[in-house]
Design a protein around this motif. Structure first.
Motif, PDB file in Angstrom:
ATOM      1  N   LEU A  29       0.795  -1.271   0.089  1.00 11.33           N
ATOM      2  CA  LEU A  29      -0.009  -0.173  -0.027  1.00 11.33           C
ATOM      3  C   LEU A  29       0.599   1.206  -0.026  1.00 11.33           C
ATOM      4  O   LEU A  29       0.475   2.125  -0.561  1.00 11.33           O
ATOM      5  CB  LEU A  29      -1.073  -0.258   1.136  1.00 11.33           C
ATOM      6  CG  LEU A  29      -1.840   1.197   1.447  1.00 11.33           C
ATOM      7  CD1 LEU A  29      -2.689   1.159   0.096  1.00 11.33           C
ATOM      8  CD2 LEU A  29      -2.780   0.987   2.625  1.00 11.33           C
ATOM      9  N   ALA A  30       1.986   1.409   0.790  1.00  8.33           N
ATOM     10  CA  ALA A  30       2.735   2.570   1.024  1.00  8.33           C
ATOM     11  C   ALA A  30       3.394   2.622  -0.489  1.00  8.33           C
ATOM     12  O   ALA A  30       3.624   3.765  -1.102  1.00  8.33           O
ATOM     13  CB  ALA A  30       3.825   2.240   1.997  1.00  8.33           C
ATOM     14  N   ARG A  31       3.889   1.488  -1.033  1.00  2.99           N
ATOM     15  CA  ARG A  31       4.620   1.617  -2.447  1.00  2.99           C
ATOM     16  C   ARG A  31       3.701   2.301  -3.504  1.00  2.99           C
ATOM     17  O   ARG A  31       4.344   3.186  -4.265  1.00  2.99           O
ATOM     18  CB  ARG A  31       5.388   0.474  -2.836  1.00  2.99           C
ATOM     19  CG  ARG A  31       5.866   0.313  -4.228  1.00  2.99           C
ATOM     20  CD  ARG A  31       7.088   1.429  -4.095  1.00  2.99           C
ATOM     21  NE  ARG A  31       7.890   1.546  -5.168  1.00  2.99           N
ATOM     22  CZ  ARG A  31       7.584   2.327  -6.334  1.00  2.99           C
ATOM     23  NH1 ARG A  31       6.259   3.168  -6.047  1.00  2.99           N
ATOM     24  NH2 ARG A  31       8.351   2.412  -7.292  1.00  2.99           N
ATOM     25  N   VAL A  32       2.481   1.757  -3.654  1.00  4.89           N
ATOM     26  CA  VAL A  32       1.633   2.405  -4.263  1.00  4.89           C
ATOM     27  C   VAL A  32       1.080   4.016  -4.037  1.00  4.89           C
ATOM     28  O   VAL A  32       1.219   4.605  -5.030  1.00  4.89           O
ATOM     29  CB  VAL A  32       0.446   1.291  -4.579  1.00  4.89           C
ATOM     30  CG1 VAL A  32      -0.638   1.957  -5.590  1.00  4.89           C
ATOM     31  CG2 VAL A  32       0.839   0.170  -5.079  1.00  4.89           C
ATOM     32  N   ALA A  33       0.907   4.066  -2.873  1.00 11.70           N
ATOM     33  CA  ALA A  33       0.157   5.268  -2.316  1.00 11.70           C
ATOM     34  C   ALA A  33       1.224   6.481  -2.681  1.00 11.70           C
ATOM     35  O   ALA A  33       0.735   7.678  -2.905  1.00 11.70           O
ATOM     36  CB  ALA A  33      -0.456   5.067  -0.964  1.00 11.70           C
ATOM     37  N   THR A  80      -1.360  -2.609 -14.143  1.00 16.43           N
ATOM     38  CA  THR A  80      -1.000  -1.496 -13.106  1.00 16.43           C
ATOM     39  C   THR A  80      -1.786  -1.413 -11.937  1.00 16.43           C
ATOM     40  O   THR A  80      -2.862  -2.085 -11.703  1.00 16.43           O
ATOM     41  CB  THR A  80      -0.888   0.051 -13.535  1.00 16.43           C
ATOM     42  OG1 THR A  80      -2.398   0.185 -13.865  1.00 16.43           O
ATOM     43  CG2 THR A  80      -0.159  -0.120 -14.657  1.00 16.43           C
ATOM     44  N   VAL A  81      -1.345  -0.904 -10.729  1.00 14.01           N
ATOM     45  CA  VAL A  81      -1.973  -0.379  -9.349  1.00 14.01           C
ATOM     46  C   VAL A  81      -1.923   0.707  -8.899  1.00 14.01           C
ATOM     47  O   VAL A  81      -0.626   1.411  -8.920  1.00 14.01           O
ATOM     48  CB  VAL A  81      -1.694  -1.735  -8.347  1.00 14.01           C
ATOM     49  CG1 VAL A  81      -2.278  -1.397  -6.957  1.00 14.01           C
ATOM     50  CG2 VAL A  81      -1.572  -3.025  -8.834  1.00 14.01           C
ATOM     51  N   GLY A  82      -2.971   1.557  -8.580  1.00 14.86           N
ATOM     52  CA  GLY A  82      -2.885   2.854  -8.232  1.00 14.86           C
ATOM     53  C   GLY A  82      -3.811   2.971  -6.915  1.00 14.86           C
ATOM     54  O   GLY A  82      -4.581   2.093  -6.489  1.00 14.86           O
ATOM     55  N   VAL A  83      -3.681   4.218  -6.449  1.00 13.62           N
ATOM     56  CA  VAL A  83      -4.387   4.395  -5.156  1.00 13.62           C
ATOM     57  C   VAL A  83      -5.241   5.903  -5.369  1.00 13.62           C
ATOM     58  O   VAL A  83      -4.669   6.797  -5.907  1.00 13.62           O
ATOM     59  CB  VAL A  83      -3.558   4.706  -3.787  1.00 13.62           C
ATOM     60  CG1 VAL A  83      -4.231   5.182  -2.912  1.00 13.62           C
ATOM     61  CG2 VAL A  83      -3.198   3.241  -3.511  1.00 13.62           C
ATOM     62  N   ARG A  84      -6.388   5.867  -5.005  1.00 10.86           N
ATOM     63  CA  ARG A  84      -7.307   7.024  -5.216  1.00 10.86           C
ATOM     64  C   ARG A  84      -7.605   7.860  -4.046  1.00 10.86           C
ATOM     65  O   ARG A  84      -8.666   8.855  -3.959  1.00 10.86           O
ATOM     66  CB  ARG A  84      -8.503   6.673  -6.160  1.00 10.86           C
ATOM     67  CG  ARG A  84      -9.556   5.912  -5.841  1.00 10.86           C
ATOM     68  CD  ARG A  84     -10.483   5.398  -6.451  1.00 10.86           C
ATOM     69  NE  ARG A  84     -11.213   4.335  -6.391  1.00 10.86           N
ATOM     70  CZ  ARG A  84     -11.604   3.714  -7.618  1.00 10.86           C
ATOM     71  NH1 ARG A  84     -11.678   4.297  -8.747  1.00 10.86           N
ATOM     72  NH2 ARG A  84     -12.270   2.417  -7.591  1.00 10.86           N
ATOM     73  N   VAL A  85      -7.027   7.468  -2.688  1.00 11.78           N
ATOM     74  CA  VAL A  85      -7.266   7.978  -1.712  1.00 11.78           C
ATOM     75  C   VAL A  85      -6.424   9.192  -1.320  1.00 11.78           C
ATOM     76  O   VAL A  85      -5.326   8.806  -1.550  1.00 11.78           O
ATOM     77  CB  VAL A  85      -7.672   7.122  -0.284  1.00 11.78           C
ATOM     78  CG1 VAL A  85      -9.020   6.015  -0.741  1.00 11.78           C
ATOM     79  CG2 VAL A  85      -6.685   6.258   0.008  1.00 11.78           C
ATOM     80  N   PRO A  86      -6.682  10.164  -0.463  1.00 12.76           N
ATOM     81  CA  PRO A  86      -5.676  11.216  -0.191  1.00 12.76           C
ATOM     82  C   PRO A  86      -4.804  10.871   1.024  1.00 12.76           C
ATOM     83  O   PRO A  86      -5.419   9.657   1.849  1.00 12.76           O
ATOM     84  CB  PRO A  86      -6.521  12.402   0.153  1.00 12.76           C
ATOM     85  CG  PRO A  86      -7.931  11.683   0.730  1.00 12.76           C
ATOM     86  CD  PRO A  86      -8.146  10.683  -0.012  1.00 12.76           C
ATOM     87  N   THR A  87      -3.643  11.046   1.168  1.00 14.26           N
ATOM     88  CA  THR A  87      -2.862  10.633   2.004  1.00 14.26           C
ATOM     89  C   THR A  87      -2.268  11.509   2.998  1.00 14.26           C
ATOM     90  O   THR A  87      -2.174  12.660   2.382  1.00 14.26           O
ATOM     91  CB  THR A  87      -1.479   9.655   1.301  1.00 14.26           C
ATOM     92  OG1 THR A  87      -0.743  10.539   0.699  1.00 14.26           O
ATOM     93  CG2 THR A  87      -2.160   8.567   0.608  1.00 14.26           C
ATOM     94  N   ASP A  88      -1.885  11.354   4.217  1.00 14.62           N
ATOM     95  CA  ASP A  88      -1.165  12.416   4.811  1.00 14.62           C
ATOM     96  C   ASP A  88       0.274  12.717   4.412  1.00 14.62           C
ATOM     97  O   ASP A  88       0.631  13.898   4.575  1.00 14.62           O
ATOM     98  CB  ASP A  88      -1.103  11.798   6.263  1.00 14.62           C
ATOM     99  CG  ASP A  88      -0.203  10.480   6.605  1.00 14.62           C
ATOM    100  OD1 ASP A  88       0.097   9.875   5.429  1.00 14.62           O
ATOM    101  OD2 ASP A  88       0.121  10.243   7.715  1.00 14.62           O
ATOM    102  N   VAL A  89       0.925  11.681   3.742  1.00 11.52           N
ATOM    103  CA  VAL A  89       2.137  12.228   3.058  1.00 11.52           C
ATOM    104  C   VAL A  89       2.071  13.471   2.127  1.00 11.52           C
ATOM    105  O   VAL A  89       2.845  14.169   2.236  1.00 11.52           O
ATOM    106  CB  VAL A  89       2.693  11.073   2.527  1.00 11.52           C
ATOM    107  CG1 VAL A  89       3.979  11.296   1.811  1.00 11.52           C
ATOM    108  CG2 VAL A  89       3.143  10.153   3.276  1.00 11.52           C
ATOM    109  N   ALA A  90       1.075  13.396   1.180  1.00 16.31           N
ATOM    110  CA  ALA A  90       0.823  14.311   0.184  1.00 16.31           C
ATOM    111  C   ALA A  90       0.397  15.600   0.906  1.00 16.31           C
ATOM    112  O   ALA A  90       0.909  16.574   0.449  1.00 16.31           O
ATOM    113  CB  ALA A  90      -0.379  13.781  -0.674  1.00 16.31           C
TER     114      ALA A  90
END
Length: 248
Positions: A29-33, A80-90
């Motif tokens: 999850l971290a690698r993709v997010a 491919t794999v992606g993430v569409r939720v916001p993250t605290d890192v961004a």
């Protein structure tokens, strides 16, 4: 919002709640997010499941596991794999840029609070050297960013007369980066300015112990003269400042 700075968590209107995941799933999850674009399945399989009998099958299982835990969060296709939720890192990186441009930005405290710890703190996972190198680079970059913004905000808070607002982030900074002298000095000064003498004494004693016993140097003279009965002379630590590349 998906929170990866520190132990994994989910932030909602009700607050931040812990989010338990298998180590490999958290690594995936971290690698993709943290990637701006979808990541190739083959890349993920090689990074995280290279020792499995069938890396693509292992990847497929962990993707199913994540989709069950985070419905509608992943964007998955055949390649491919992606993430569409916001993250605290961004959110932290965006807020950090605003603080560095203007330490008085209204959301400075909210941005600093996002950094609960290093990204994926405590993660122990069997993965390729490339994944561990990637994670180290991410952790180091975010830690240095937190260091810069925490120091910038604290200095502005001391000048602006609201030093108490900087204490929380400075405490976190001295835990994450205990050998950063400026963090300790600013914490002592902020506690003094806020009228918290006991906190200032505790912060100074911890700083003195680290400098003397671990770094074999002396505390800064200005603080030693205030907190010790005899001003302690001797070699201090060299000044340590991060300099943006464009200023070199």
């Amino acid at each position: 919002m998906l929170c990866l700075l520190g132990p994994p968590a989910i932030a909602t209107a009700d607050g931040v709640k812990p989010f338990e995941l298998r180590p490999k799933a958290l690594a995936l999850l971290a690698r993709v997010a943290l990637d701006d674009t979808p990541v190739q399945r083959q890349v993920l399989a090689d990074l995280l499941f290279h020792e499995a009998a069938n890396p693509r099958d292992s990847l497929r299982w962990h993707l199913s596991y994540l989709r069950a835990r985070l419905p509608n969060a992943l964007v998955v296709d055949r390649n491919t794999v992606g993430v569409r939720v916001p993250t605290d890192v961004a959110a932290f990186r965006s807020g950090a840029r605003r603080i560095l441009d203007d330490p008085g930005t209204p959301d400075a405290l909210e941005t600093l609070a996002l950094y609960r710890d290093d990204i994926c703190a405590g993660l122990q996972v069997a993965a390729s050297a490339d994944f561990h190198n990637w994670l180290y680079v991410q952790q180091d970059d975010l830690r240095r960013t937190f260091r810069r913004v925490a120091v910038a905000y604290a200095r502005a808070a001391l000048v602006g007369g609201h030093a108490a607002d900087a204490i929380s982030s400075l405490r976190r900074l001295t835990q994450i980066d205990p050998y950063l002298e400026d963090g300790h000095v600013l914490l002592v000064r902020a506690a003094e300015a806020a009228g918290r003498q006991d906190d200032a004494r505790y912060a100074y004693d911890r700083y003195r112990r680290i400098v003397r016993t671990e770094l074999h140097a002396k505390p800064r003279r200005e603080l030693a003269l205030r907190f010790e009965s005899q001003g302690h002379l001797g070699r201090g630590l060299p000044l340590d400042e991060l300099i943006p590349l464009e200023e070199i």
